[in-house]
Design a protein around this motif. Sequence first.
Motif, PDB file in Angstrom:
ATOM      1  N   LYS A  50      63.416  -7.777  42.232  1.00  0.00           N
ATOM      2  CA  LYS A  50      63.599  -6.332  42.211  1.00  0.00           C
ATOM      3  C   LYS A  50      64.726  -5.946  41.268  1.00  0.00           C
ATOM      4  CE  LYS A  50      61.737  -5.156  46.752  1.00  0.00           C
ATOM      5  NZ  LYS A  50      60.614  -4.403  46.164  1.00  0.00           N
ATOM      6  N   ARG A  71      57.802   0.600  39.327  1.00  0.00           N
ATOM      7  CA  ARG A  71      56.740  -0.299  39.737  1.00  0.00           C
ATOM      8  C   ARG A  71      56.178   0.145  41.081  1.00  0.00           C
ATOM      9  NH1 ARG A  71      59.652  -5.549  37.200  1.00  0.00           N
ATOM     10  NH2 ARG A  71      61.196  -5.309  38.864  1.00  0.00           N
ATOM     11  N   ASP A  72      55.058  -0.418  41.473  1.00  0.00           N
ATOM     12  CA  ASP A  72      54.466  -0.092  42.767  1.00  0.00           C
ATOM     13  C   ASP A  72      55.508  -0.269  43.867  1.00  0.00           C
ATOM     14  OD1 ASP A  72      52.185   0.226  41.315  1.00  0.00           O
ATOM     15  OD2 ASP A  72      51.081  -1.442  42.223  1.00  0.00           O
ATOM     16  N   GLY A  96      60.010  -3.367  34.330  1.00  0.00           N
ATOM     17  CA  GLY A  96      59.999  -2.149  35.132  1.00  0.00           C
ATOM     18  C   GLY A  96      61.217  -2.101  36.028  1.00  0.00           C
ATOM     19  N   THR A 122      57.982 -10.804  42.284  1.00  0.00           N
ATOM     20  CA  THR A 122      58.824 -10.322  41.198  1.00  0.00           C
ATOM     21  C   THR A 122      60.177  -9.902  41.724  1.00  0.00           C
ATOM     22  OG1 THR A 122      56.856  -9.526  40.027  1.00  0.00           O
ATOM     23  CG2 THR A 122      58.983  -8.648  39.328  1.00  0.00           C
ATOM     24  N   ARG A 180      62.866  -2.108  30.362  1.00  0.00           N
ATOM     25  CA  ARG A 180      61.444  -2.413  30.246  1.00  0.00           C
ATOM     26  C   ARG A 180      61.261  -3.771  29.568  1.00  0.00           C
ATOM     27  NH1 ARG A 180      57.035   0.980  29.992  1.00  0.00           N
ATOM     28  NH2 ARG A 180      58.346   2.798  29.518  1.00  0.00           N
ATOM     29  N   ARG A 228      50.306   4.406  44.620  1.00  0.00           N
ATOM     30  CA  ARG A 228      51.153   3.252  44.294  1.00  0.00           C
ATOM     31  C   ARG A 228      52.346   3.112  45.231  1.00  0.00           C
ATOM     32  NH1 ARG A 228      53.115   3.869  38.558  1.00  0.00           N
ATOM     33  NH2 ARG A 228      53.838   1.732  38.968  1.00  0.00           N
ATOM     34  N   ASP A 251      62.571  -0.831  40.233  1.00  0.00           N
ATOM     35  CA  ASP A 251      62.099  -0.600  41.593  1.00  0.00           C
ATOM     36  C   ASP A 251      62.853   0.513  42.317  1.00  0.00           C
ATOM     37  OD1 ASP A 251      60.188  -3.036  42.009  1.00  0.00           O
ATOM     38  OD2 ASP A 251      62.000  -3.859  41.074  1.00  0.00           O
TER      39      ASP A 251
END
Length: 273
Positions: free
Chosen positions: A4, A125-126, A80, A2, A75, A211, A82
């Motif tokens: 960033k 996000r994680d 999300g 994904t 969103r 996370r 980072d």
Amino acid sequence: MTAKVALVTGATQGLGLALVDGLARRLGPEDTVYLTGRSADRVKQAVADLGHANVRGEVLDVATDAPARLAETLRERHGGVDIVFNNAVMRVGPDDDPREIIDEYAEVNNLGTTRVLRAFAPLLRDGGRLIVVASSFGSLRHLAPSLHKRFDGLTSLDEVDAQVEAWKNAIKDGSARAGAWPGFVNIPSKIAQVAAVRALASQRREQDAERDILLAASCPGMINTPTSGLWWDVSDAPSPDEAALSLLSLALDPIDPAHYGQLVRKGEVLPWK
């Protein structure tokens, strides 16, 4: 993988602009760095001046409900975020009367900080990072001991906002000057910013650890800017680009768990009290 998404508030000049530049250079061409500020013209000009294809401008006034609206937009657009740097600040000079500027000052620097935390923490996000740019003044040791209880041990952003309102009202009605509050409004403001990070961290610590998310405040140190020059001799201080390096490391290097919920300066945790 994904792409960033990073965002910097207060990014049309100084440290904020340097953070956008540093992120754009270190992230990939498929990633997006949002340069935000209150003025559409200044945002547009700053994006053009940087000239990075992966930088995108957005108008964002943290003194309004705009953080929540932009968070919802991101969103929908990306799913999300980072990296978020909360760097928006209203600067004051030695000749400013605290009673005249405190409403706008607290609205931007403090209530703006908690708006950004509320809006963007849920979008992380994680592996995400949410960093509030503060200063070494954000330690309780700069505040009279009788005032420590106002900011120590707070467990919600609402509690932090309430203490900011009480401090603001004390300045406006003159009781702050007669009491233990410092005359330099930057000190309680920075302490409240760090208290906000600590309060939110107390709620999120366990899930964020799982996370690999970092929530922290960061002190860039003295910077050679015209505003700082009104207060101190900054002729030998680092430039915004130089000062940004340690903050970029906090955002991009592997997370040190000891930094979570803390005020960090050049990789070292500054004691809260």
